[in-house]
Enzyme design. Structure first.
Site, PDB file in Angstrom:
ATOM      1  N   ASN A   1       0.854  -1.191   0.000  1.00  0.00           N
ATOM      2  CA  ASN A   1       0.000   0.000   0.000  1.00  0.00           C
ATOM      3  C   ASN A   1       0.887   1.237   0.000  1.00  0.00           C
ATOM      4  O   ASN A   1       1.972   1.225   0.587  1.00  0.00           O
ATOM      5  CB  ASN A   1      -0.876  -0.001   1.266  1.00  0.00           C
ATOM      6  CG  ASN A   1      -1.744   1.242   1.376  1.00  0.00           C
ATOM      7  OD1 ASN A   1      -2.487   1.581   0.448  1.00  0.00           O
ATOM      8  ND2 ASN A   1      -1.664   1.936   2.510  1.00  0.00           N
TER       9      ASN A   1
ATOM     10  N   HIS B   1       0.953   5.158   1.253  1.00  0.00           N
ATOM     11  CA  HIS B   1       0.280   6.049   2.211  1.00  0.00           C
ATOM     12  C   HIS B   1       0.961   7.415   2.168  1.00  0.00           C
ATOM     13  O   HIS B   1       2.198   7.488   2.144  1.00  0.00           O
ATOM     14  CB  HIS B   1       0.376   5.443   3.623  1.00  0.00           C
ATOM     15  CG  HIS B   1      -0.349   6.255   4.646  1.00  0.00           C
ATOM     16  ND1 HIS B   1      -1.713   6.196   4.803  1.00  0.00           N
ATOM     17  CD2 HIS B   1       0.091   7.166   5.551  1.00  0.00           C
ATOM     18  CE1 HIS B   1      -2.084   7.035   5.767  1.00  0.00           C
ATOM     19  NE2 HIS B   1      -1.005   7.637   6.232  1.00  0.00           N
TER      20      HIS B   1
ATOM     21  N   GLU C   1       5.330  10.087  -4.123  1.00  0.00           N
ATOM     22  CA  GLU C   1       4.637   8.789  -4.226  1.00  0.00           C
ATOM     23  C   GLU C   1       4.804   8.216  -5.626  1.00  0.00           C
ATOM     24  O   GLU C   1       4.992   7.007  -5.810  1.00  0.00           O
ATOM     25  CB  GLU C   1       3.135   8.948  -3.970  1.00  0.00           C
ATOM     26  CG  GLU C   1       2.764   9.264  -2.551  1.00  0.00           C
ATOM     27  CD  GLU C   1       1.258   9.340  -2.369  1.00  0.00           C
ATOM     28  OE1 GLU C   1       0.543   8.471  -2.895  1.00  0.00           O
ATOM     29  OE2 GLU C   1       0.789  10.277  -1.706  1.00  0.00           O
TER      30      GLU C   1
HETATM   31  C1  GRF Z   1      -2.491   8.846  -2.476  1.00  0.00           C
HETATM   32  O1  GRF Z   1      -2.122   9.988  -1.775  1.00  0.00           O
HETATM   33  C2  GRF Z   1      -2.155   7.593  -1.698  1.00  0.00           C
HETATM   34  O2  GRF Z   1      -1.037   7.733  -0.885  1.00  0.00           O
HETATM   35  C3  GRF Z   1      -3.366   7.405  -0.832  1.00  0.00           C
HETATM   36  O3  GRF Z   1      -4.444   7.827  -1.618  1.00  0.00           O
HETATM   37  C4  GRF Z   1      -3.999   8.741  -2.612  1.00  0.00           C
HETATM   38  C5  GRF Z   1      -4.406   8.161  -3.920  1.00  0.00           C
HETATM   39  O4  GRF Z   1      -4.199   9.023  -4.981  1.00  0.00           O
HETATM   40  N1  GRF Z   1      -3.445   6.055  -0.351  1.00  0.00           N
HETATM   41  P1  GRF Z   1      -4.354   8.490  -6.462  1.00  0.00           P
HETATM   42  O5  GRF Z   1      -5.753   7.865  -6.560  1.00  0.00           O
HETATM   43  O6  GRF Z   1      -3.281   7.488  -6.725  1.00  0.00           O
HETATM   44  O7  GRF Z   1      -4.243   9.704  -7.329  1.00  0.00           O
END
Ligand code: GRF
Length: 201
Positions: A101, A103, A173
């Protein structure tokens, strides 16, 4: 051998998009299935635009439906990328240590039930923390508690808003998640990343 990756989503799907772009033909991992808890998730369109099968889970708590689809697509690794529901325990048991996952904070801080989206960044700002970041971790039965595989740090700036901090975290991310998936493909299973992806902004 190519690692076959399923991505579970609930919304926008920008991390899915980052994965789809990083895992081009010839990469050691490939997204073979996208599962969504919502029929209106933009992520479904992103998947289809890349020619990846995208399916909606009518009942996200139905472990049988998950396992059937994951088996049908011979999935090796399940990635939760903005997936907002709890994955059924039977799925976690079957895919033990093969679910990750992403986060948007530096776990173990600012995680757990109800800590998602804007709330995470609001909590970080309210705490006075000087830095935040992104975490990729193994998924177990509790929200945001599995072993941490990789983190990327970003600064919290004096005049930050939740939206500005969120954008800075999201940018890392998008590099961190593909890096962890590629490392998993190289090792045959998810592994901790030694290199930390740092923010440039
Ligand atoms: C991201 O910030 C992720 O860390 C969290 O939810 C958000 C999802 O964004 N779990 P996306 O749908 O990938 O644009």
């Amino acid at each position: 051998m190519t690692m076959r990756v399923a991505v579970a989503v609930s919304g926008r799907g920008s991390n899915l998009e980052a994965l789809l772009r990083a895992l081009e033909p010839g990469a050691p991992a490939r997204v073979v299935l996208v599962l969504s808890s919502r029929a209106d998730a933009v992520a479904l369109e992103r998947a289809r635009a890349h020619g990846v099968p995208a399916e909606v889970l009518a009942e996200p708590s139905d472990a049988g439906a998950w396992l059937e689809r994951l088996a049908a697509h011979r999935v090796d690794l399940l990635v939760l990328a903005g997936y907002l529901k709890l994955v059924p325990a039977a799925v976690i048991a079957r895919f033990r240590d093969r679910i990750i996952n992403v986060h948007p904070a530096l776990l173990p801080a600012f995680g757990g039930h109800g800590m998602y989206g804007r709330r995470v960044h609001e909590a970080v700002l309210a705490s006075g923390a000087r830095e935040s970041g992104a975490t990729v971790h193994l998924v177990d039965e509790a929200y945001d508690r599995g072993a941490i595989l990789a983190q990327a740090r970003v600064p919290v700036l004096a005049d930050d808003t939740p939206d500005r901090l969120a954008a800075r975290v999201l940018a890392v991310e998008h590099r961190l998640l593909p890096a962890v998936v590629l490392a998993a493909a190289a090792a045959g299973h998810p592994v901790p990343l030694s290199d930390t992806v740092e923010s440039t902004s």
